[in-house]
Scaffold this active site. Structure first.
Site, PDB file in Angstrom:
ATOM      1  N   HIS A 142       0.811  -1.220   0.000  1.00 44.46           N
ATOM      2  CA  HIS A 142       0.000   0.000   0.000  1.00 44.46           C
ATOM      3  C   HIS A 142       0.846   1.273   0.000  1.00 44.46           C
ATOM      4  O   HIS A 142       0.302   2.372  -0.148  1.00 44.46           O
ATOM      5  CB  HIS A 142      -0.913   0.038   1.229  1.00 44.46           C
ATOM      6  CG  HIS A 142      -2.007  -0.973   1.224  1.00 44.46           C
ATOM      7  ND1 HIS A 142      -2.854  -1.160   0.151  1.00 44.46           N
ATOM      8  CD2 HIS A 142      -2.398  -1.876   2.170  1.00 44.46           C
ATOM      9  CE1 HIS A 142      -3.717  -2.126   0.430  1.00 44.46           C
ATOM     10  NE2 HIS A 142      -3.458  -2.578   1.650  1.00 44.46           N
ATOM     11  N   ASP A 179      -3.268 -10.404  -2.175  1.00 44.15           N
ATOM     12  CA  ASP A 179      -3.784  -9.842  -0.921  1.00 44.15           C
ATOM     13  C   ASP A 179      -5.217  -9.372  -1.171  1.00 44.15           C
ATOM     14  O   ASP A 179      -5.555  -8.909  -2.263  1.00 44.15           O
ATOM     15  CB  ASP A 179      -2.904  -8.661  -0.505  1.00 44.15           C
ATOM     16  CG  ASP A 179      -3.242  -8.115   0.865  1.00 44.15           C
ATOM     17  OD1 ASP A 179      -2.471  -8.366   1.802  1.00 44.15           O
ATOM     18  OD2 ASP A 179      -4.262  -7.403   0.996  1.00 44.15           O
ATOM     19  N   HIS A 181      -6.725  -6.818  -0.248  1.00 38.60           N
ATOM     20  CA  HIS A 181      -6.829  -5.373  -0.443  1.00 38.60           C
ATOM     21  C   HIS A 181      -6.029  -4.961  -1.679  1.00 38.60           C
ATOM     22  O   HIS A 181      -5.000  -5.559  -1.986  1.00 38.60           O
ATOM     23  CB  HIS A 181      -6.319  -4.631   0.798  1.00 38.60           C
ATOM     24  CG  HIS A 181      -6.996  -5.066   2.058  1.00 38.60           C
ATOM     25  ND1 HIS A 181      -6.349  -5.794   3.041  1.00 38.60           N
ATOM     26  CD2 HIS A 181      -8.268  -4.910   2.473  1.00 38.60           C
ATOM     27  CE1 HIS A 181      -7.205  -6.050   4.025  1.00 38.60           C
ATOM     28  NE2 HIS A 181      -8.367  -5.533   3.698  1.00 38.60           N
ATOM     29  N   ASP A 267      -5.299 -12.446   3.722  1.00 33.31           N
ATOM     30  CA  ASP A 267      -6.489 -11.838   4.293  1.00 33.31           C
ATOM     31  C   ASP A 267      -7.752 -12.104   3.486  1.00 33.31           C
ATOM     32  O   ASP A 267      -8.816 -11.590   3.817  1.00 33.31           O
ATOM     33  CB  ASP A 267      -6.295 -10.335   4.516  1.00 33.31           C
ATOM     34  CG  ASP A 267      -5.417  -9.687   3.476  1.00 33.31           C
ATOM     35  OD1 ASP A 267      -5.172 -10.298   2.417  1.00 33.31           O
ATOM     36  OD2 ASP A 267      -4.946  -8.560   3.718  1.00 33.31           O
TER      37      ASP A 267
END
Length: 368
Positions: A142, A179, A181, A267
């Protein structure tokens, strides 16, 4: 050649201070008995513990690494950002960007996390190991060049790619981010370039809220070299396997990279507190098998998994263990103690059919 496993106990000592979920304690936000950010050391420490108990660790080429040099960091992050980060780190820590707190020494720990990724990528590209896993912490996908967010303080994978390129070890690199996200930092860093293909599978509308759209394909020279696959909440095992077969594998095959790097978050698992997907340890085992076979086909087996998110202390160790088994060719085949529970909770046939149709539709829009 063995699979390399790059880790360092010191990365488990990175701390974010007194938080509850993603907010600092105070006002109506009450302290937790075992408080802190969801990005805790326990998911990674328990993975190492599990690997030691099962014997998987003994099958790997276990190594550590040095902190990424300032020269390596500057290929991605501006001096002004590094200076601000280092000053805050030396003076007790604080919070930079969005939801990225750190304690004293956080700068050095983030540089060590990046260093593990650099070492893993270099070891694979030089043929020192066949493939590798970097247990990097804090995570990195990120982080923008000058703005950290989502628990990420330095862009680990991007830093490793630029380090390899600076040494002439790689020309074309494919990054697949599974991931849950969106990998907004990696995307942004390479958005206008055609030498790095970035793909992100993520839960639609999760995090960040303003990135990760199917229509975001890159710009300038990078047009067409960024692929986003936003998946509906509730996607499970079948959808992830289909996404690999329908989108990731053909896109990476066409790109013909020198190495494949996975932003390996766990996740999307069935019990993660920060997402609403239903992947299992077997999902991660099978998608790792798929990408390992693809790497054997297109880039002489050169594959690196870099640990990103995953916030269930109980289940992340089993998911990551399954992935590392798959990439290393281990015969351990650890039974998932939660497997039956999560298998019966997979989407039904009608929802799976909807998910497959959605993935096919997006693949067609992507020209795949």
């Amino acid at each position: 050649m063995a699979t390399g496993f790059f880790w360092d106990e010191r990365t488990f000592w990175h701390g974010g201070g007194n938080y509850a979920f993603t907010l600092p304690v105070g006002g109506l936000i009450q302290p937790l008995a075992a408080g802190g950010l969801p990005e805790s050391p326990e998911t990674k420490r328990r993975l190492v513990n599990l690997m030691n108990v099962t014997g998987l660790m003994g099958e790997l080429d276990v190594r550590t690494a040095s902190e990424a040099s300032t020269e390596a960091l500057l290929r991605v992050h501006p001096q002004s950002y590094l200076d601000t980060f280092k000053e805050m780190s030396d003076n007790g820590g604080g919070e930079l960007g969005l939801r990225v707190p750190f304690a004293r020494g956080g700068y050095e720990l983030a540089a060590l996390s990046a260093g593990l990724s650099i070492a893993a990528v270099e070891a694979v590209l030089t043929g020192d190991v066949q493939n590798a896993y970097a247990l990097s912490r804090p995570p990195g996908h990120h982080c923008l060049p000058d703005y950290p967010n989502g628990f990420c303080l330095m862009a680990n994978i991007a830093i490793a790619i630029e380090a390899a390129k600076a040494k002439g070890l790689a020309g074309r690199v494919a990054v697949l981010d599974w991931d849950v996200h969106h990998g907004n930092g990696t995307e942004a860093i390479f958005y206008d370039r055609d030498d790095v293909l970035t793909l992100s599978f993520h839960q639609e509308g999760n995090y960040p809220l303003d990135t990760g759209a199917l229509a975001d394909r890159g710009k300038g020279a990078g047009e067409g070299y960024n692929i986003n696959l936003p998946l509906p909440a509730g996607a499970g095992h079948t959808a992830y396997l289909h996404a690999m077969d329908r989108v990731a594998i053909p896109a990476i095959r066409d790109f013909a990279p020198d190495i494949i790097i996975i932003a390996s978050g766990y996740d999307a698992s069935a019990v993660d507190p920060l997402a609403r997907m239903i992947a299992t340890a077997d999902t991660y085992r099978q998608i790792t098998h798929k990408v390992k076979d693809l790497a054997a086909e297109v880039c002489d087996g050169k594959l690196v998994l870099v640990h990103e998110g995953g916030y269930s202390e109980v289940y992340v160790p089993f998911c990551a263990h399954a992935a590392i088994e798959a990439m290393s060719g281990s015969a351990i085949n650890l039974a998932d103690p939660f497997g039956v529970t999560f298998e019966v909770r997979q989407p039904g046939a009608r929802f799976d059919a909807f998910l497959i149709a959605e993935i096919d539709r997006m693949a067609e829009e992507l020209g795949l």
